[in-house]
Design a protein around this motif. Structure first.
Motif, PDB file in Angstrom:
ATOM      1  N   GLU A 231      57.099 -75.641  -9.598  1.00  0.00           N
ATOM      2  CA  GLU A 231      58.624 -74.980 -10.061  1.00  0.00           C
ATOM      3  C   GLU A 231      58.718 -73.896  -9.389  1.00  0.00           C
ATOM      4  OE1 GLU A 231      57.422 -76.940 -14.016  1.00  0.00           O
ATOM      5  OE2 GLU A 231      56.475 -75.875 -12.632  1.00  0.00           O
ATOM      6  N   TYR A 232      59.921 -73.406  -9.332  1.00  0.00           N
ATOM      7  CA  TYR A 232      60.468 -72.021  -9.452  1.00  0.00           C
ATOM      8  C   TYR A 232      60.256 -71.592  -8.091  1.00  0.00           C
ATOM      9  CZ  TYR A 232      60.005 -73.408 -14.367  1.00  0.00           C
ATOM     10  OH  TYR A 232      59.791 -74.027 -15.539  1.00  0.00           O
ATOM     11  N   LEU A 233      59.842 -72.190  -7.128  1.00  0.00           N
ATOM     12  CA  LEU A 233      59.554 -71.687  -5.849  1.00  0.00           C
ATOM     13  C   LEU A 233      60.630 -71.558  -5.044  1.00  0.00           C
ATOM     14  CD1 LEU A 233      56.025 -73.468  -5.543  1.00  0.00           C
ATOM     15  CD2 LEU A 233      56.379 -71.214  -6.403  1.00  0.00           C
ATOM     16  N   LEU A 234      60.438 -70.770  -3.529  1.00  0.00           N
ATOM     17  CA  LEU A 234      61.434 -70.509  -2.769  1.00  0.00           C
ATOM     18  C   LEU A 234      60.935 -71.223  -1.168  1.00  0.00           C
ATOM     19  CD1 LEU A 234      62.009 -66.704  -3.720  1.00  0.00           C
ATOM     20  CD2 LEU A 234      63.289 -68.837  -4.430  1.00  0.00           C
ATOM     21  N   ASN A 235      60.065 -72.317  -1.312  1.00  0.00           N
ATOM     22  CA  ASN A 235      59.668 -72.592  -0.159  1.00  0.00           C
ATOM     23  C   ASN A 235      60.992 -72.991   0.970  1.00  0.00           C
ATOM     24  OD1 ASN A 235      57.400 -73.351  -2.020  1.00  0.00           O
ATOM     25  ND2 ASN A 235      56.714 -74.203  -0.177  1.00  0.00           N
ATOM     26  N   LEU A 236      62.050 -73.541   0.332  1.00  0.00           N
ATOM     27  CA  LEU A 236      63.245 -74.192   1.012  1.00  0.00           C
ATOM     28  C   LEU A 236      63.505 -72.969   1.974  1.00  0.00           C
ATOM     29  CD1 LEU A 236      64.881 -76.346  -1.264  1.00  0.00           C
ATOM     30  CD2 LEU A 236      63.459 -77.047   0.492  1.00  0.00           C
ATOM     31  N   TYR A 237      63.562 -71.802   1.406  1.00  0.00           N
ATOM     32  CA  TYR A 237      64.199 -70.561   2.083  1.00  0.00           C
ATOM     33  C   TYR A 237      63.334 -70.275   3.310  1.00  0.00           C
ATOM     34  CZ  TYR A 237      67.939 -68.939  -0.871  1.00  0.00           C
ATOM     35  OH  TYR A 237      68.998 -68.960  -1.371  1.00  0.00           O
ATOM     36  N   PHE A 238      61.906 -70.434   3.189  1.00  0.00           N
ATOM     37  CA  PHE A 238      61.230 -70.053   4.376  1.00  0.00           C
ATOM     38  C   PHE A 238      61.184 -71.281   5.377  1.00  0.00           C
ATOM     39  CE2 PHE A 238      59.453 -67.316   1.457  1.00  0.00           C
ATOM     40  CZ  PHE A 238      59.229 -66.161   2.051  1.00  0.00           C
ATOM     41  N   ALA A 239      61.193 -72.463   4.886  1.00  0.00           N
ATOM     42  CA  ALA A 239      61.244 -73.735   5.794  1.00  0.00           C
ATOM     43  C   ALA A 239      62.562 -73.623   6.422  1.00  0.00           C
ATOM     44  CB  ALA A 239      61.385 -75.172   4.842  1.00  0.00           C
ATOM     45  N   SER A 240      63.640 -73.203   6.114  1.00  0.00           N
ATOM     46  CA  SER A 240      65.115 -73.077   6.610  1.00  0.00           C
ATOM     47  C   SER A 240      64.563 -72.278   8.081  1.00  0.00           C
ATOM     48  CB  SER A 240      66.011 -72.388   6.140  1.00  0.00           C
ATOM     49  OG  SER A 240      65.535 -71.301   5.742  1.00  0.00           O
ATOM     50  N   ALA A 241      63.573 -71.338   8.324  1.00  0.00           N
ATOM     51  CA  ALA A 241      63.310 -70.553   9.521  1.00  0.00           C
ATOM     52  C   ALA A 241      62.025 -71.124  10.093  1.00  0.00           C
ATOM     53  CB  ALA A 241      63.122 -69.147   9.017  1.00  0.00           C
ATOM     54  N   ASN A 242      61.672 -72.532   9.456  1.00  0.00           N
ATOM     55  CA  ASN A 242      60.296 -72.963  10.086  1.00  0.00           C
ATOM     56  C   ASN A 242      59.382 -72.016   9.949  1.00  0.00           C
ATOM     57  OD1 ASN A 242      59.207 -75.240  11.535  1.00  0.00           O
ATOM     58  ND2 ASN A 242      59.175 -74.151  13.471  1.00  0.00           N
ATOM     59  N   VAL A 243      58.993 -71.603   8.600  1.00  0.00           N
ATOM     60  CA  VAL A 243      58.027 -71.009   8.350  1.00  0.00           C
ATOM     61  C   VAL A 243      57.329 -71.678   6.984  1.00  0.00           C
ATOM     62  CG1 VAL A 243      57.074 -68.799   7.319  1.00  0.00           C
ATOM     63  CG2 VAL A 243      58.866 -68.861   9.168  1.00  0.00           C
ATOM     64  N   TYR A 244      56.009 -71.715   6.983  1.00  0.00           N
ATOM     65  CA  TYR A 244      55.048 -72.294   5.752  1.00  0.00           C
ATOM     66  C   TYR A 244      54.307 -71.246   5.141  1.00  0.00           C
ATOM     67  CZ  TYR A 244      58.163 -76.163   7.605  1.00  0.00           C
ATOM     68  OH  TYR A 244      59.335 -76.950   8.231  1.00  0.00           O
ATOM     69  N   PRO A 245      54.475 -70.408   4.496  1.00  0.00           N
ATOM     70  CA  PRO A 245      53.533 -69.378   4.058  1.00  0.00           C
ATOM     71  C   PRO A 245      52.425 -70.242   3.327  1.00  0.00           C
ATOM     72  CG  PRO A 245      55.690 -68.784   3.570  1.00  0.00           C
ATOM     73  CD  PRO A 245      55.762 -70.161   3.937  1.00  0.00           C
ATOM     74  N   LYS A 246      51.228 -69.654   3.411  1.00  0.00           N
ATOM     75  CA  LYS A 246      49.858 -70.030   2.798  1.00  0.00           C
ATOM     76  C   LYS A 246      49.082 -71.282   3.596  1.00  0.00           C
ATOM     77  CE  LYS A 246      51.420 -67.996  -1.685  1.00  0.00           C
ATOM     78  NZ  LYS A 246      51.935 -68.382  -3.084  1.00  0.00           N
ATOM     79  N   GLN A 247      49.970 -71.689   4.555  1.00  0.00           N
ATOM     80  CA  GLN A 247      49.576 -73.025   5.312  1.00  0.00           C
ATOM     81  C   GLN A 247      48.954 -72.778   6.688  1.00  0.00           C
ATOM     82  OE1 GLN A 247      49.726 -75.379   3.073  1.00  0.00           O
ATOM     83  NE2 GLN A 247      50.476 -73.897   1.631  1.00  0.00           N
ATOM     84  N   TRP A 248      47.978 -73.404   7.014  1.00  0.00           N
ATOM     85  CA  TRP A 248      47.598 -73.282   8.577  1.00  0.00           C
ATOM     86  C   TRP A 248      48.283 -74.507   9.240  1.00  0.00           C
ATOM     87  CZ3 TRP A 248      44.235 -69.659   9.797  1.00  0.00           C
ATOM     88  CH2 TRP A 248      43.654 -68.760   8.771  1.00  0.00           C
ATOM     89  N   ILE A 249      49.004 -74.077  10.390  1.00  0.00           N
ATOM     90  CA  ILE A 249      49.867 -74.994  11.099  1.00  0.00           C
ATOM     91  C   ILE A 249      49.277 -74.892  12.604  1.00  0.00           C
ATOM     92  CG2 ILE A 249      52.100 -75.406  12.023  1.00  0.00           C
ATOM     93  CD1 ILE A 249      51.938 -75.251   8.940  1.00  0.00           C
ATOM     94  N   LYS A 250      48.710 -76.103  13.031  1.00  0.00           N
ATOM     95  CA  LYS A 250      48.637 -76.240  14.277  1.00  0.00           C
ATOM     96  C   LYS A 250      49.715 -76.203  15.359  1.00  0.00           C
ATOM     97  CE  LYS A 250      45.261 -79.050  15.445  1.00  0.00           C
ATOM     98  NZ  LYS A 250      44.260 -79.991  15.790  1.00  0.00           N
ATOM     99  N   GLN A 251      49.413 -75.172  16.559  1.00  0.00           N
ATOM    100  CA  GLN A 251      50.574 -74.863  17.515  1.00  0.00           C
ATOM    101  C   GLN A 251      50.677 -75.761  18.508  1.00  0.00           C
ATOM    102  OE1 GLN A 251      52.543 -72.115  16.388  1.00  0.00           O
ATOM    103  NE2 GLN A 251      51.192 -72.586  14.611  1.00  0.00           N
ATOM    104  N   LYS A 252      51.567 -75.761  19.500  1.00  0.00           N
ATOM    105  CA  LYS A 252      51.621 -76.595  20.795  1.00  0.00           C
ATOM    106  C   LYS A 252      50.522 -76.622  21.571  1.00  0.00           C
ATOM    107  CE  LYS A 252      56.739 -77.261  20.462  1.00  0.00           C
ATOM    108  NZ  LYS A 252      58.006 -76.902  21.333  1.00  0.00           N
ATOM    109  N   ASP A 253      49.672 -75.492  21.539  1.00  0.00           N
ATOM    110  CA  ASP A 253      48.786 -75.305  22.642  1.00  0.00           C
ATOM    111  C   ASP A 253      47.301 -75.582  22.083  1.00  0.00           C
ATOM    112  OD1 ASP A 253      48.513 -73.312  21.037  1.00  0.00           O
ATOM    113  OD2 ASP A 253      48.423 -71.661  22.265  1.00  0.00           O
ATOM    114  N   GLY A 254      47.420 -76.037  20.628  1.00  0.00           N
ATOM    115  CA  GLY A 254      46.401 -76.470  20.114  1.00  0.00           C
ATOM    116  C   GLY A 254      45.568 -75.561  18.940  1.00  0.00           C
ATOM    117  N   SER A 255      46.086 -74.184  19.243  1.00  0.00           N
ATOM    118  CA  SER A 255      45.392 -72.967  18.315  1.00  0.00           C
ATOM    119  C   SER A 255      46.183 -73.458  16.936  1.00  0.00           C
ATOM    120  CB  SER A 255      45.946 -71.790  18.869  1.00  0.00           C
ATOM    121  OG  SER A 255      47.369 -71.616  18.876  1.00  0.00           O
ATOM    122  N   ILE A 256      45.419 -72.457  16.029  1.00  0.00           N
ATOM    123  CA  ILE A 256      46.071 -72.718  14.441  1.00  0.00           C
ATOM    124  C   ILE A 256      46.378 -71.367  14.105  1.00  0.00           C
ATOM    125  CG2 ILE A 256      45.177 -73.331  12.411  1.00  0.00           C
ATOM    126  CD1 ILE A 256      43.164 -75.415  13.345  1.00  0.00           C
TER     127      ILE A 256
END
Length: 544
Positions: A231-256
Motif C-alpha cells: 500500500e501507499y506507493l506511487l508506482n502509477l506516477y512513474f508508470a505514467s512516464a513509462n518508468v518502473y523503479p527498482k526493476q530490471w527492464i529488457k530494452q529493444k536492443d536486448g540490453s538490460i
C-alpha cells in the motif's frame, strides 16, 4: 488322530496367512502414504516446524493455536500429520531465529527460508533433503499445474545439479495499485469518479480543503520492489512516464537497464515535489510509520491513498468496523492517454520451504500443500470450519506452512468464479471452496446481513469491486527481468540502494533539486551500477 493333526496344521496356515496379509496391507498403506498426495500415514507423523506467524495471532478464534486449529486438525484427520512448533515468530524476528538455527546447524524438520543465499548454504552444507522424488510423487497434478503457470524458472531457481531442494511459494499477479477513495466524501463534495492522476490530485486537494484531511498518503519506499505488492506507493506516477523503479527492464536492443536511472524518472520526481509543496502529497510522509498511516485511515483523517486490490482486508476493514457509515471505493487510474494502466511484474517466488536432512518423510510438505491448496479448495468443499476462517478474515499464516501456492492468474479466476455464483449459476468442479466462501460473504453483503458486516464488505469490495477493475484488457503488465535477491547481492547493492532512496526522497521533499538526479545516475553507474548491470545481463542470458 490324523484328522486332528490336519486341523492344527490348517489353523496354523490360516494364522500365518492372516499375519502375512496384515503385514502386506500395512506395507501397501505405508507405501501409499509416502508416494501419493493424499495417502494417510498409519502412525502419526509429528514434524518440528519453524512457523512464520502473523500479527494478532493471525486473527485465529479465541482458544485456537498454531498447533491446534482448523487447518492442523484437518491435516491430522486427512494425512495423520501434526506440527510441533519449535519456532513461532513474525517478520524480522522469524528471519533472525531461522538464521540462528542455520548457523547452529540445528534446524527443525520443516522451515521457510526467505532468500537463496540461505538455501545455497543449506545445500552446500548438506543440511536439507533432495525433494525431487517427493515432488514427483506427492505434489498433486493441480499443484504441478499451478507451478507450471509461472514457467520453469520458479522450480529452476530452487534446483541444483538436477535436484530439487525446496518447495517455493508462488507470488500471484496482484495487478496495478488502485486509487482507494472515500466515496461518501466524493458525493458530498460534488466530485466525479477519478480516471486520471490529475483527477486524483484534484480530489485530494478538495478533500484537504473541505474535509481537512491529509494529503495523499505515501510510504517512504515510494515504489514496489520485486516481491509482493503493497500500500501507499506511487508506482502509477512513474508508470505514467513509462518508468518502473527498482526493476530490471529488457530494452529493444536486448540490453538490460535498471529503471531507477531511467531519465524519465527525473520528470516524475520533479512533479512529485510540486505536489509535496502544495500539500497534495502528504507533507509528513517522511516521518510516518505504517502504524501511523493506519491510524490516519481508521480515524477518518485520510480520504485517499493508492493500494492493491486487497486493502479492504487491511487496513480498511478496521476503518469500517470503527465507523460503518464510511464508504471506501476503488478506482482504476489510467497511466497513458489511451486509457490503459501499466504495472510491472514481480518475481514469482520469495519464500522457500526446506526439509531437514535425515527427516524420514520429506514428502509431507507436498502432501500438506496438495491437501490445503488442491483437495480442500476443489474436491472437499464442505469444510465449514475452514471456510469460516475466510469469513472471519483469519490470516493465511494460521496454516502450518505459511506460504501460498496458486495459479499466476488466481485473481482473474477468483473474480470470475465469485461473479458466476452471484449471477445464480451452479458451482462447478473448477471453482475452489475459498471462492464459494467469498461468494457467500459477498451475497450476505448484498443482502445487507447484519452478521459480520465489515468482513462481508471487505470480501465484496476486494473480490468483486476491485478485481473487476483489474480483469480488463486495459491493464497492461510490463515484464521485468527476475533476479533473485540474496545476502551477497544485497551487500553489493547496499550503497546503490541507499543512494537511490536518498536521492528520490530529497528531490521530492525539496532538499535537493531535480537536476541532482543526473549526478545520481552518474554516481550509480560509477560505484558498481555498471558492473551490476553486466552481472544481471550475464545471468539473464544464462537462464534463457
Amino acid at each position: 488322530m490324523l484328522k486332528k493333526v490336519f486341523q492344527i496344521i490348517l489353523a496354523l496356515l490360516t494364522i500365518t496367512s492372516c499375519s502375512m496379509g496384515s503385514s502386506n496391507d500395512s506395507f501397501v498403506a505405508s507405501n501409499k502414504a509416502s508416494t501419493t498426495p493424499y495417502g494417510r500415514y498409519l502412525k502419526t507423523v509429528t514434524y518440528t516446524l519453524a512457523h512464520l506467524t502473523g500479527v494478532n495471532n493471525s486473527n485465529l478464534p479465541k482458544g485456537e493455536t498454531y498447533e491446534d486449529n482448523a487447518y492442523t486438525r484437518y491435516l491430522l484427520k486427512k494425512l495423520n500429520v501434526q506440527n510441533k512448533d519449535v519456532i513461532e515468530a513474525y517478520n524480522t524476528d522469524y528471519t533472525s531465529k531461522v538464521h540462528h538455527a542455520i548457523l547452529s546447524k540445528d534446524i527443525p524438520d520443516v522451515m521457510i527460508v526467505e532468500n537463496l543465499d540461505d538455501l545455497d548454504y543449506l545445500i552446500e552444507h548438506n543440511m536439507i533433503e533432495d525433494l525431487s522424488d517427493a515432488y514427483k510423487n506427492c505434489a498433486s497434478k493441480r499443484i504441478k499445474d499451478m507451478y507450471s503457470s509461472y514457467g520453469s524458472s520458479i522450480l529452476d531457481h530452487v534446483s541444483k545439479n538436477g535436484k530439487l531442494y525446496a518447495m517455493p511459494e508462488t507470488n500471484i499477479d496482484d495487478g496495478p495499485n488502485l486509487f482507494w477513495c472515500r466515496y461518501d466524501w466524493l458525493k458530498e463534495c460534488g466530485l466525479k469518479a477519478p480516471k486520471t492522476l490529475s483527477d486524483v490530485e484534484q480530489i485530494v486537494e478538495v478533500f484537504r480543503k473541505k474535509k481537512h484531511s491529509d494529503g495523499l498518503l505515501a510510504d517512504t519506499a515510494l515504489t514496489a520492489g520485486t516481491g509482493y505488492s503493497s500500500e501507499y506507493l506511487l508506482n502509477l506516477y512513474f508508470a505514467s512516464a513509462n518508468v518502473y523503479p527498482k526493476q530490471w527492464i529488457k530494452q529493444k536492443d536486448g540490453s538490460i537497464r535498471y529503471d531507477s536511472i531511467n531519465k524519465n524518472a527525473k520528470k516524475v520526481l520533479a512533479h512529485l515535489h510540486t505536489l509535496y509543496d502544495k500539500g497534495i502529497l502528504d507533507q509528513h510522509f517522511l516521518l510516518r510509520t505504517s502504524d501511523n498511516i493506519v491510524d490516519e485511515i481508521t480515524s477518518g483523517k485520510c480520504g485517499a491513498f493508492f493500494g492493491p486490490w486487497w486493502v479492504p482486508n487491511n487496513p480498511l476493514i478496521e476503518a469500517v468496523k470503527k465507523n460503518s457509515k464510511v464508504q471506501w471505493m476503488p478506482y482504476r487510474i489510467q497511466t497513458s492517454t489511451n486509457g490503459t494502466t501499466s504495472y510491472h511484474s514481480v518475481n514469482p517466488s520469495s519464500k522457500y520451504v526446506v526439509v531437514r536432512k535425515g527427516f524420514k518423510h520429506p514428502e509431507i510438505i507436498f502432501k500438506i500443500i496438495s491437501v490445503i491448496f488442491d483437495y480442500l479448495r476443489y474436491d472437499n468443499k464442505n469444510v465449514s470450519s475452514i471456510n469460516r476462517y475466510y469469513a472471519l478474515n483469519v490470516d493465511p499464516t494460521a496454516r502450518p506452512i505459511s506460504i501460498n501456492v496458486d495459479y499466476r492468474d488466481a485473481l482473474t479466476r477468483s473474480y470470475r468464479s465469485i461473479q458466476w455464483i452471484l449471477d445464480g449459476h451452479q458451482v462447478t468442479k473448477n471453482i475452489s471452496s475459498i471462492n464459494v466462501s467469498y461468494a457467500s460473504a459477498c451475497q450476505a453483503y448484498l443482502n445487507k446481513s447484519k452478521k459480520n458486516q465489515a468482513e462481508n464488505w471487505a470480501a465484496y469490495s476486494s473480490r468483486i469491486q476491485a478485481l473487476k477493475l483489474i480483469d480488463t484488457k486495459k491493464v497492461k503488465r510490463v515484464e521485468c527481468v527476475n533476479i533473485e535477491s540474496n545476502e551477497s547481492s544485497i551487500k553489493k547493492t547496499y550503497y546503490l540502494t541507499q543512494l537511490e532512496n536518498q536521492t528520490y526522497l530529497k528531490i521530492i521533499s525539496g532538499k535537493a533539486s531535480a537536476d541532482s538526479f543526473d549526478q545520481f545516475v552518474k554516481d550509480w553507474k560509477e560505484n558498481g551500477g555498471n558492473a551490476l548491470t553486466k552481472e544481471v545481463e550475464k545471468d539473464s542470458h544464462s537462464t534463457t
